[in-house]
Design a protein around this motif. Structure first.
Motif, PDB file in Angstrom:
ATOM      1  N   ARG A 279       0.644 -12.059   1.091  1.00 54.94           N
ATOM      2  CA  ARG A 279       0.771 -10.886   1.965  1.00 54.94           C
ATOM      3  C   ARG A 279       0.156 -11.180   3.322  1.00 54.94           C
ATOM      4  O   ARG A 279      -0.998 -11.605   3.412  1.00 54.94           O
ATOM      5  CB  ARG A 279       0.087  -9.660   1.354  1.00 54.94           C
ATOM      6  CG  ARG A 279       0.425  -8.372   2.122  1.00 54.94           C
ATOM      7  CD  ARG A 279      -0.164  -7.148   1.481  1.00 54.94           C
ATOM      8  NE  ARG A 279      -1.571  -6.979   1.823  1.00 54.94           N
ATOM      9  CZ  ARG A 279      -2.340  -5.992   1.368  1.00 54.94           C
ATOM     10  NH1 ARG A 279      -1.838  -5.120   0.502  1.00 54.94           N
ATOM     11  NH2 ARG A 279      -3.593  -5.899   1.727  1.00 54.94           N
ATOM     12  N   THR A 280       0.941 -10.944   4.371  1.00 58.62           N
ATOM     13  CA  THR A 280       0.488 -11.233   5.722  1.00 58.62           C
ATOM     14  C   THR A 280       0.265  -9.979   6.570  1.00 58.62           C
ATOM     15  O   THR A 280      -0.424 -10.061   7.599  1.00 58.62           O
ATOM     16  CB  THR A 280       1.498 -12.136   6.438  1.00 58.62           C
ATOM     17  OG1 THR A 280       2.799 -11.525   6.360  1.00 58.62           O
ATOM     18  CG2 THR A 280       1.557 -13.513   5.790  1.00 58.62           C
ATOM     19  N   GLU A 281       0.841  -8.861   6.184  1.00 62.92           N
ATOM     20  CA  GLU A 281       0.652  -7.650   6.989  1.00 62.92           C
ATOM     21  C   GLU A 281       1.017  -6.424   6.177  1.00 62.92           C
ATOM     22  O   GLU A 281       1.936  -6.459   5.360  1.00 62.92           O
ATOM     23  CB  GLU A 281       1.529  -7.697   8.248  1.00 62.92           C
ATOM     24  CG  GLU A 281       1.351  -6.492   9.170  1.00 62.92           C
ATOM     25  CD  GLU A 281       2.235  -6.560  10.411  1.00 62.92           C
ATOM     26  OE1 GLU A 281       1.716  -6.974  11.457  1.00 62.92           O
ATOM     27  OE2 GLU A 281       3.426  -6.210  10.331  1.00 62.92           O
ATOM     28  N   ILE A 282       0.288  -5.341   6.414  1.00 60.42           N
ATOM     29  CA  ILE A 282       0.780  -4.022   6.049  1.00 60.42           C
ATOM     30  C   ILE A 282       0.993  -3.250   7.340  1.00 60.42           C
ATOM     31  O   ILE A 282       0.354  -3.525   8.359  1.00 60.42           O
ATOM     32  CB  ILE A 282      -0.174  -3.248   5.119  1.00 60.42           C
ATOM     33  CG1 ILE A 282      -1.447  -2.841   5.859  1.00 60.42           C
ATOM     34  CG2 ILE A 282      -0.484  -4.016   3.858  1.00 60.42           C
ATOM     35  CD1 ILE A 282      -2.167  -1.673   5.258  1.00 60.42           C
ATOM     36  N   SER A 283       1.916  -2.324   7.308  1.00 57.37           N
ATOM     37  CA  SER A 283       2.127  -1.423   8.433  1.00 57.37           C
ATOM     38  C   SER A 283       2.284  -0.022   7.861  1.00 57.37           C
ATOM     39  O   SER A 283       3.372   0.385   7.455  1.00 57.37           O
ATOM     40  CB  SER A 283       3.356  -1.833   9.248  1.00 57.37           C
ATOM     41  OG  SER A 283       3.481  -1.003  10.390  1.00 57.37           O
ATOM     42  N   ALA A 284       1.153   0.677   7.786  1.00 58.68           N
ATOM     43  CA  ALA A 284       1.144   2.011   7.200  1.00 58.68           C
ATOM     44  C   ALA A 284       1.892   2.990   8.100  1.00 58.68           C
ATOM     45  O   ALA A 284       1.851   2.897   9.331  1.00 58.68           O
ATOM     46  CB  ALA A 284      -0.289   2.482   6.985  1.00 58.68           C
ATOM     47  N   LYS A 285       2.571   3.927   7.457  1.00 57.73           N
ATOM     48  CA  LYS A 285       3.273   5.000   8.150  1.00 57.73           C
ATOM     49  C   LYS A 285       2.570   6.315   7.821  1.00 57.73           C
ATOM     50  O   LYS A 285       1.998   6.469   6.739  1.00 57.73           O
ATOM     51  CB  LYS A 285       4.742   5.025   7.737  1.00 57.73           C
ATOM     52  CG  LYS A 285       5.436   3.666   7.882  1.00 57.73           C
ATOM     53  CD  LYS A 285       5.300   3.056   9.266  1.00 57.73           C
ATOM     54  CE  LYS A 285       5.809   1.653   9.341  1.00 57.73           C
ATOM     55  NZ  LYS A 285       5.532   1.002  10.652  1.00 57.73           N
ATOM     56  N   PHE A 286       2.615   7.257   8.736  1.00 61.93           N
ATOM     57  CA  PHE A 286       1.748   8.422   8.642  1.00 61.93           C
ATOM     58  C   PHE A 286       2.542   9.721   8.606  1.00 61.93           C
ATOM     59  O   PHE A 286       3.688   9.795   9.040  1.00 61.93           O
ATOM     60  CB  PHE A 286       0.788   8.441   9.843  1.00 61.93           C
ATOM     61  CG  PHE A 286      -0.155   7.263   9.862  1.00 61.93           C
ATOM     62  CD1 PHE A 286      -1.368   7.321   9.201  1.00 61.93           C
ATOM     63  CD2 PHE A 286       0.196   6.095  10.514  1.00 61.93           C
ATOM     64  CE1 PHE A 286      -2.234   6.234   9.202  1.00 61.93           C
ATOM     65  CE2 PHE A 286      -0.660   5.005  10.527  1.00 61.93           C
ATOM     66  CZ  PHE A 286      -1.878   5.073   9.867  1.00 61.93           C
ATOM     67  N   ARG A 287       1.879  10.726   8.072  1.00 60.53           N
ATOM     68  CA  ARG A 287       2.314  12.110   8.181  1.00 60.53           C
ATOM     69  C   ARG A 287       1.263  12.851   9.004  1.00 60.53           C
ATOM     70  O   ARG A 287       0.066  12.544   8.906  1.00 60.53           O
ATOM     71  CB  ARG A 287       2.451  12.744   6.794  1.00 60.53           C
ATOM     72  CG  ARG A 287       3.466  12.015   5.899  1.00 60.53           C
ATOM     73  CD  ARG A 287       3.532  12.648   4.520  1.00 60.53           C
ATOM     74  NE  ARG A 287       4.348  11.850   3.613  1.00 60.53           N
ATOM     75  CZ  ARG A 287       5.675  11.990   3.472  1.00 60.53           C
ATOM     76  NH1 ARG A 287       6.310  12.913   4.185  1.00 60.53           N
ATOM     77  NH2 ARG A 287       6.353  11.224   2.635  1.00 60.53           N
ATOM     78  N   ARG A 288       1.703  13.808   9.788  1.00 58.45           N
ATOM     79  CA  ARG A 288       0.766  14.465  10.708  1.00 58.45           C
ATOM     80  C   ARG A 288      -0.449  15.039   9.976  1.00 58.45           C
ATOM     81  O   ARG A 288      -1.590  14.872  10.424  1.00 58.45           O
ATOM     82  CB  ARG A 288       1.488  15.571  11.485  1.00 58.45           C
ATOM     83  CG  ARG A 288       0.584  16.314  12.436  1.00 58.45           C
ATOM     84  CD  ARG A 288       1.331  17.351  13.262  1.00 58.45           C
ATOM     85  NE  ARG A 288       0.421  18.121  14.087  1.00 58.45           N
ATOM     86  CZ  ARG A 288       0.812  19.032  14.971  1.00 58.45           C
ATOM     87  NH1 ARG A 288       2.117  19.271  15.143  1.00 58.45           N
ATOM     88  NH2 ARG A 288      -0.070  19.702  15.688  1.00 58.45           N
ATOM     89  N   ALA A 289      -0.215  15.694   8.857  1.00 57.91           N
ATOM     90  CA  ALA A 289      -1.331  16.328   8.141  1.00 57.91           C
ATOM     91  C   ALA A 289      -2.336  15.284   7.664  1.00 57.91           C
ATOM     92  O   ALA A 289      -3.553  15.492   7.760  1.00 57.91           O
ATOM     93  CB  ALA A 289      -0.796  17.139   6.961  1.00 57.91           C
ATOM     94  N   GLY A 290      -1.844  14.183   7.125  1.00 60.50           N
ATOM     95  CA  GLY A 290      -2.747  13.154   6.643  1.00 60.50           C
ATOM     96  C   GLY A 290      -3.543  12.514   7.762  1.00 60.50           C
ATOM     97  O   GLY A 290      -4.752  12.247   7.616  1.00 60.50           O
TER      98      GLY A 290
END
Length: 321
Positions: A279-290
């Motif tokens: 594993r070389t990268e994660i790219s987390a995606k968000f929700r406004r509330a979180g």
């Protein structure tokens, strides 16, 4: 007036690379942090990625900033703009222009781990903004936030969705360190990619032209050069996968055969089996509330939230409380 503060030099970077490679390639599962993509070649490849039709984050965030830069300047009345992971600072010029039109801005502080990238950006910005005080800071945003120059009414910009490269514990530590470096009332301008259809997300990290694949494999070229390793980059296939449980993209390199890699400077031999992934990268995606909750837990109150018509990317303006 321009200046350069160095909290990181080539010896620091070499020690950090050695530690990350040893820890990551002897762990289970194997992993490497994404910061090692970005040598000169990797930085150019990433610039190419930002122009790809599949890669929506850069152009979407830029459109949001173009539409709201004057409002951001008016809300914050910033006297100092700080940019973390500044790179070429291209999008930040939208903010600089708006804040200078507002008449409040006196200083710009870009921070980047790459001294060469920072020197190039500072030289370009000094020519473009001759009346602006510019202090470049060579440092790691996970280690050196306490060294940011103090100022009056600072806005810290952390753009590009880069916060998604940090896992939740790392994000909490980063936001906590940043809050500790700011005075109450100062600002964080944060770019955050949002959760959306994997049919949009995955191609952004696995483009048809194969540029992201070459960018991913660049970390192996870096290790070969800096630590005298013998990775065969073409023996690793690029993998981009959506993880719905964590709501992040993972980039991996998959070994296409049984092989052993020798890293001479670490006196280390690393085995890979066919199909084993690094594993070389994660790219987390968000929700406004979180994201609002994560900011609040670190002492920031979300004051404004801007997005695009498709609600793909968000730009948050949060205030230290």
């Amino acid at each position: 007036m321009t200046a350069l503060e160095k909290h990181l030099d080539e010896r620091d970077l070499a020690r950090s690379l050695r530690a990350d490679v040893r820890e990551g390639l002897t762990g289970t599962p194997k992993r490497l942090p994404p910061k090692w993509f970005y040598d000169a070649r990797g930085s150019l490849l990433f610039e190419d990625i930002t122009r790809l039709p599949e890669y929506y984050p850069t152009r979407t965030e830029r459109a949001i900033l173009e539409a709201n830069a004057d409002r951001i300047a008016g809300i914050t009345d910033a006297k100092t703009l700080v940019e973390l992971g500044s790179g070429s600072s291209e999008k930040t010029r939208l903010l600089l222009d708006a804040m200078l039109r507002r008449g409040t801005l006196g200083a710009f502080v870009p921070l980047d781990v790459s001294e060469s990238a920072l020197l190039s950006a500072v030289a370009s910005l000094t020519d473009a903004y001759p009346g602006l005080s510019i202090t470049g800071v060579v440092g790691d945003l996970t280690r050196h936030l306490r060294h940011l120059p103090d100022g009056d009414n600072r806005v810290v910009a952390f753009l590009g969705g880069t916060i998604g490269n940090l896992v939740p514990d790392e994000r909490a530590a980063f936001l906590g360190d940043l809050r500790a470096a700011l005075h109450p009332g100062e600002w964080l301008l944060l770019g955050a990619d949002q959760v959306k259809d994997p049919g949009v997300l995955v191609p952004a990290y696995d483009d048809a032209a194969g540029i992201t694949a070459e960018f991913n494999r660049n970390v192996l070229h870096v290790i070969n050069r800096e630590l005298r390793a013998d990775f065969d980059p073409l023996a690793f296939a690029h993998v981009a996968r959506w993880d719905p449980d964590h709501e992040w993209i993972e980039m991996r390199l998959r070994s296409t055969r049984d092989q052993q890699v020798h890293i001479r400077d670490l006196n280390l031999t690393v085995p890979f089996t066919t199909g084993e992934e690094l594993r070389t990268e994660i790219s987390a995606k968000f929700r406004r509330a979180g994201l609002t909750a994560e900011l609040a837990a670190s002492g920031f109150a979300l004051r404004h939230w801007w997005t695009d018509p498709r609600d793909w990317f968000g730009v948050a303006l949060a205030q230290a409380v």
